[in-house]
Scaffold this motif. Structure first.
Motif, PDB file in Angstrom:
ATOM      1  N   LYS A   1       0.842  -1.202   0.000  1.00 14.24           N
ATOM      2  CA  LYS A   1       0.000   0.000   0.000  1.00 14.24           C
ATOM      3  C   LYS A   1       0.877   1.252   0.000  1.00 14.24           C
ATOM      4  O   LYS A   1       1.814   1.357   0.811  1.00 14.24           O
ATOM      5  N   PRO A   2       0.577   2.198  -0.867  1.00 15.90           N
ATOM      6  CA  PRO A   2       1.323   3.459  -0.833  1.00 15.90           C
ATOM      7  C   PRO A   2       0.768   4.383   0.244  1.00 15.90           C
ATOM      8  O   PRO A   2      -0.415   4.341   0.569  1.00 15.90           O
ATOM      9  N   VAL A   3       1.635   5.197   0.794  1.00 20.22           N
ATOM     10  CA  VAL A   3       1.201   6.326   1.613  1.00 20.22           C
ATOM     11  C   VAL A   3       1.280   7.546   0.703  1.00 20.22           C
ATOM     12  O   VAL A   3       2.363   7.912   0.250  1.00 20.22           O
ATOM     13  N   LEU A   4       0.121   8.128   0.386  1.00 18.58           N
ATOM     14  CA  LEU A   4       0.062   9.271  -0.521  1.00 18.58           C
ATOM     15  C   LEU A   4       0.084  10.567   0.278  1.00 18.58           C
ATOM     16  O   LEU A   4      -0.514  10.661   1.354  1.00 18.58           O
ATOM     17  N   TYR A   5       0.777  11.553  -0.276  1.00 19.69           N
ATOM     18  CA  TYR A   5       1.003  12.811   0.445  1.00 19.69           C
ATOM     19  C   TYR A   5       0.588  13.983  -0.436  1.00 19.69           C
ATOM     20  O   TYR A   5       0.877  14.015  -1.634  1.00 19.69           O
ATOM     21  N   CYS A   6      -0.084  14.972   0.172  1.00 17.53           N
ATOM     22  CA  CYS A   6      -0.488  16.175  -0.559  1.00 17.53           C
ATOM     23  C   CYS A   6      -0.064  17.420   0.218  1.00 17.53           C
ATOM     24  O   CYS A   6      -0.329  17.537   1.416  1.00 17.53           O
TER      25      CYS A   6
END
Length: 314
Positions: free
Chosen positions: A209-214
């Protein structure tokens, strides 16, 4: 001066908090085949949708923001009478048309409001500020909570505006999607090819699972961790570290694409809650918006807080 606040339905905050603070919502319409629902941040409606058979076709869904005319009408029928100045906080313009629609509507609103206020005996001018939060989901809630706090404290418009502008560029949004194949289907519907078939297939096969960052409107993966639970634990641990270092506001926002009890059972959750309590940070938990779940899939975890720049260490 009467100052009002408007958010769009992508902004993840508890419905009770929104109602208690008289926050207006710009709804987003969701369409799956012939089924159409307006997302008004009704948690029961969202969960009913999630558990219905329609949710099985969520990857095919399309979302439509309030039109320019809809926003114009909302302000002229209600907000220009209820308030003297309104802050309209939107999801990042890099991911949605909401900001552009609100900006276009604002020009007409400021041209058309005078006779309406005059008829109601209001002589003071009306002002509107549309602001791009430069983030999405739970992270949008950070600026909204700060706006409420400052309005309640009686702060002036200029001070609120400067504070929210600064906060927007220092708000950090994170998300852990549960289903990469779903996420790929949705992103391709929007012409976004950032999630390839190969990475989605391989990630699903290996349960990575990716950890997505904004931040500042830009979204990217910052980690790839095996199993959803482990990725969530690392995200909760990261947030706890930032709380101990010190946040720019005493606010932590969490949202989950499902029942909140499921989120509260995730490893690392309770440690974050305990850390926030120890440092006087208020935690806002909400069911992810219907729009958000359509975009990223059910069972996803989102988080937002404001702090100095930092790296995510997986």
């Amino acid at each position: 001066m009467r100052i009002g606040l408007v958010i769009d339905s992508v902004c993840d905050l508890p419905r009770s908090y929104i109602e208690r603070n008289h926050i207006e919502i710009l709804p987003i319409t969701v369409q799956i085949g012939d089924a159409i629902r307006a997302d008004h941040r009704d948690e029961k409606q969202t969960l009913d949708f999630l558990h219905s058979h329609v949710a099985e076709r969520g990857a095919e869904a399309e979302t439509m923001p309030f039109s320019v005319q809809d926003i114009h009408d909302l302000f002229l029928k209600k907000l220009v009478l209820d308030y003297d100045h309104v802050f309209c906080l939107t999801v990042t313009k890099s991911r949605s048309q909401v900001y552009e629609n609100a900006m276009q509507a604002s020009y007409a609103i400021l041209n058309d409001y005078k006779p309406i206020r005059a008829a109601a005996g209001l002589t003071a001018p009306f002002a509107l500020r549309v602001m791009d939060t430069q983030n999405l989901f739970a992270a949008q809630g950070v600026t909204a909570v700060e706006a409420v706090r400052m309005i309640e404290a009686g702060e002036g418009v200029a001070k609120i505006r400067a504070r929210l502008d600064n906060l927007a560029i220092n708000t950090h949004g994170y998300m852990v999607p549960r289903d990469l194949m779903y996420l790929r289907t949705q992103t391709r519907l929007r012409g976004d090819k950032s999630v390839s078939l190969f990475s989605a297939t391989l990630g699903s096969a290996l349960d990575i699972k990716p950890v997505l960052y904004c931040n500042r409107g830009e979204t990217r993966p910052v980690a790839k961790i095996r199993t959803f639970e482990a990725a969530c634990r690392r995200l909760f641990d990261h947030a706890s570290e930032r709380v101990r270092v010190g946040l720019m506001t005493k606010t932590m926002c969490l949202s989950f694409g499902g029942e909140l009890e499921e989120m509260r059972l995730l490893p690392g959750y309770q440690s974050l809650i305990d850390t926030c309590r120890e440092h006087g940070v208020e935690v806002f938990e909400s069911v992810m918006s219907l729009t958000g779940m359509i975009k990223v899939g059910k069972g996803s975890l989102a988080m937002g807080f404001a702090s100095d720049p930092h790296d995510f260490k997986d």
